[in-house]
Design an enzyme around this catalytic site. Sequence first.
Site, mmCIF file in Angstrom:
data_model
loop_
_atom_site.group_PDB
_atom_site.id
_atom_site.type_symbol
_atom_site.label_atom_id
_atom_site.label_comp_id
_atom_site.label_asym_id
_atom_site.label_seq_id
_atom_site.Cartn_x
_atom_site.Cartn_y
_atom_site.Cartn_z
ATOM 1 N N ARG A 32 10.449 -0.816 12.812
ATOM 2 C CA ARG A 32 9.091 -1.020 13.333
ATOM 3 C C ARG A 32 9.046 -2.272 14.199
ATOM 4 O O ARG A 32 9.367 -3.361 13.732
ATOM 5 C CB ARG A 32 8.093 -1.154 12.171
ATOM 6 N N LYS A 78 0.831 -1.213 0.000
ATOM 7 C CA LYS A 78 0.000 0.000 0.000
ATOM 8 C C LYS A 78 0.864 1.262 0.000
ATOM 9 O O LYS A 78 0.652 2.166 -0.807
ATOM 10 C CB LYS A 78 -0.932 0.013 1.231
ATOM 11 N N ARG A 81 -10.382 0.268 8.201
ATOM 12 C CA ARG A 81 -9.958 -1.088 8.535
ATOM 13 C C ARG A 81 -11.049 -1.874 9.253
ATOM 14 O O ARG A 81 -10.812 -3.042 9.590
ATOM 15 C CB ARG A 81 -8.750 -1.015 9.473
ATOM 16 N N ARG A 91 11.813 -6.220 5.578
ATOM 17 C CA ARG A 91 11.793 -4.792 5.872
ATOM 18 C C ARG A 91 12.226 -4.492 7.304
ATOM 19 O O ARG A 91 12.669 -3.374 7.604
ATOM 20 C CB ARG A 91 10.384 -4.233 5.637
ATOM 21 N N ARG A 112 -0.919 -9.710 12.711
ATOM 22 C CA ARG A 112 -1.419 -8.614 11.863
ATOM 23 C C ARG A 112 -2.210 -9.183 10.678
ATOM 24 O O ARG A 112 -3.258 -8.646 10.310
ATOM 25 C CB ARG A 112 -0.254 -7.759 11.353
HETATM 26 P P1 AP5 Z 1 4.703 -1.582 1.904
HETATM 27 O O1 AP5 Z 1 4.489 -0.778 0.682
HETATM 28 O O2 AP5 Z 1 5.254 -0.929 3.097
HETATM 29 O O3 AP5 Z 1 3.336 -2.357 2.284
HETATM 30 P P2 AP5 Z 1 2.123 -1.882 3.167
HETATM 31 O O4 AP5 Z 1 0.920 -2.558 2.627
HETATM 32 O O5 AP5 Z 1 2.102 -0.403 3.280
HETATM 33 O O6 AP5 Z 1 2.559 -2.575 4.548
HETATM 34 P P3 AP5 Z 1 2.439 -2.045 6.042
HETATM 35 O O7 AP5 Z 1 3.327 -2.903 6.864
HETATM 36 O O8 AP5 Z 1 2.643 -0.579 6.118
HETATM 37 O O9 AP5 Z 1 0.957 -2.411 6.311
HETATM 38 P P4 AP5 Z 1 0.133 -2.390 7.582
HETATM 39 O O10 AP5 Z 1 -1.220 -2.320 7.047
HETATM 40 O O11 AP5 Z 1 0.419 -3.504 8.505
HETATM 41 O O12 AP5 Z 1 0.695 -1.121 8.381
HETATM 42 P P5 AP5 Z 1 0.058 0.271 8.779
HETATM 43 O O13 AP5 Z 1 1.166 1.200 8.893
HETATM 44 O O14 AP5 Z 1 -1.095 0.604 7.935
HETATM 45 O O15 AP5 Z 1 5.594 -2.844 1.492
HETATM 46 C C1 AP5 Z 1 6.032 -3.768 2.459
HETATM 47 C C2 AP5 Z 1 7.435 -4.275 2.085
HETATM 48 O O16 AP5 Z 1 7.358 -4.973 0.853
HETATM 49 C C3 AP5 Z 1 8.461 -3.139 1.872
HETATM 50 O O17 AP5 Z 1 9.700 -3.559 2.321
HETATM 51 C C4 AP5 Z 1 8.454 -2.943 0.342
HETATM 52 O O18 AP5 Z 1 9.658 -2.441 -0.132
HETATM 53 C C5 AP5 Z 1 8.188 -4.369 -0.141
HETATM 54 N N1 AP5 Z 1 7.461 -4.400 -1.421
HETATM 55 C C6 AP5 Z 1 6.437 -3.583 -1.814
HETATM 56 N N2 AP5 Z 1 6.014 -3.902 -3.050
HETATM 57 C C7 AP5 Z 1 6.772 -4.976 -3.425
HETATM 58 C C8 AP5 Z 1 6.787 -5.780 -4.607
HETATM 59 N N3 AP5 Z 1 5.974 -5.545 -5.633
HETATM 60 N N4 AP5 Z 1 7.676 -6.800 -4.674
HETATM 61 C C9 AP5 Z 1 8.527 -7.048 -3.631
HETATM 62 N N5 AP5 Z 1 8.568 -6.312 -2.489
HETATM 63 C C10 AP5 Z 1 7.688 -5.294 -2.385
HETATM 64 O O19 AP5 Z 1 -0.534 -0.055 10.238
HETATM 65 C C11 AP5 Z 1 0.318 -0.363 11.315
HETATM 66 C C12 AP5 Z 1 -0.513 -0.528 12.569
HETATM 67 O O20 AP5 Z 1 -1.132 0.721 12.907
HETATM 68 C C13 AP5 Z 1 -1.676 -1.520 12.498
HETATM 69 O O21 AP5 Z 1 -1.257 -2.835 12.768
HETATM 70 C C14 AP5 Z 1 -2.598 -0.978 13.575
HETATM 71 O O22 AP5 Z 1 -2.136 -1.330 14.848
HETATM 72 C C15 AP5 Z 1 -2.439 0.520 13.412
HETATM 73 N N6 AP5 Z 1 -3.414 1.095 12.479
HETATM 74 C C16 AP5 Z 1 -3.146 1.721 11.296
HETATM 75 N N7 AP5 Z 1 -4.271 2.112 10.695
HETATM 76 C C17 AP5 Z 1 -5.296 1.714 11.504
HETATM 77 C C18 AP5 Z 1 -6.707 1.795 11.410
HETATM 78 N N8 AP5 Z 1 -7.309 2.360 10.344
HETATM 79 N N9 AP5 Z 1 -7.438 1.290 12.420
HETATM 80 C C19 AP5 Z 1 -6.849 0.729 13.508
HETATM 81 N N10 AP5 Z 1 -5.527 0.593 13.658
HETATM 82 C C20 AP5 Z 1 -4.739 1.086 12.656
HETATM 83 MG MG MG Z 2 2.232 0.952 4.909
#
Ligand code: AP5
Ligand code: MG
Length: 192
Positions: free
Chosen positions: A134, A14, A89, A128, A146
Amino acid sequence: MITLILFGPPGSGKGTQAANLVEKYGLLHISTGDLFRYEMKNDTPLGLKAKSYIEKGELVPDSVTIGMLKNKMDANKAVKGYILDGFPRTTPQAEALDELLASGRNEVTTLVALEVADDVLVQRLLGRAATSGRADDADVDIIKNRIEVYKEQTSVVAEYYGRSEKTAYVNGVGTIEEIGNRLGEAIDTFLA
Ligand code: AP5
Ligand code: MG
């Protein structure tokens, strides 16, 4: 006003894809995960509240998350639109977003969901961990939690928008450019 929801499990790409879509469509990128990490880094009351959930890979309570998202959108009303990454979410978050947009006579344009197999997600996030700093990337059990939380509480949001035929599913495996092209094609059908 365009509102794109970039959806998918942890590690599905994402954040990576949002960076490209921002350039293509000229929208404001809002990642609730990034907002929480900013608050945690600055030890704010909001950050302290969020930390205990995020470190375990659990969702932060809706009341906290919805309030934070609303503040961010309210502070950025003069934009062409939004790319929401990691929000909504839960179904209550989706309902709150619909209400928020409706108050300005707007609505969600589309939800595009990246699909990636669990084992690939785990490998990406463990990879990552070396650079992200993180806590929720550093432990395989937290990563797996997760993914479970996504399946149990979040995946229903794609169905919520599917009822109004706004959901598109996109293969999230391939090069970053290939996936970007797939997302662009899917999004453009909703903008036409
Ligand atoms: P990346 O692009 O970072 O993927 P992402 O989907 O953004 O992954 P996140 O870890 O950020 O997702 P998340 O939903 O767990 O975290 P968030 O911050 O939203 O890519 C991941 C890796 O893969 C990178 O190393 C990248 O380089 C690699 N990659 C990307 N594309 C690739 C490809 N095509 N091929 C190979 N490699 C690739 O949430 C974190 C926490 O915050 C949650 O767990 C929760 O506790 C809280 N939170 C956030 N939002 C909410 C909400 N709305 N409600 C409640 N709690 C929330
Ligand atoms: Mg992200």
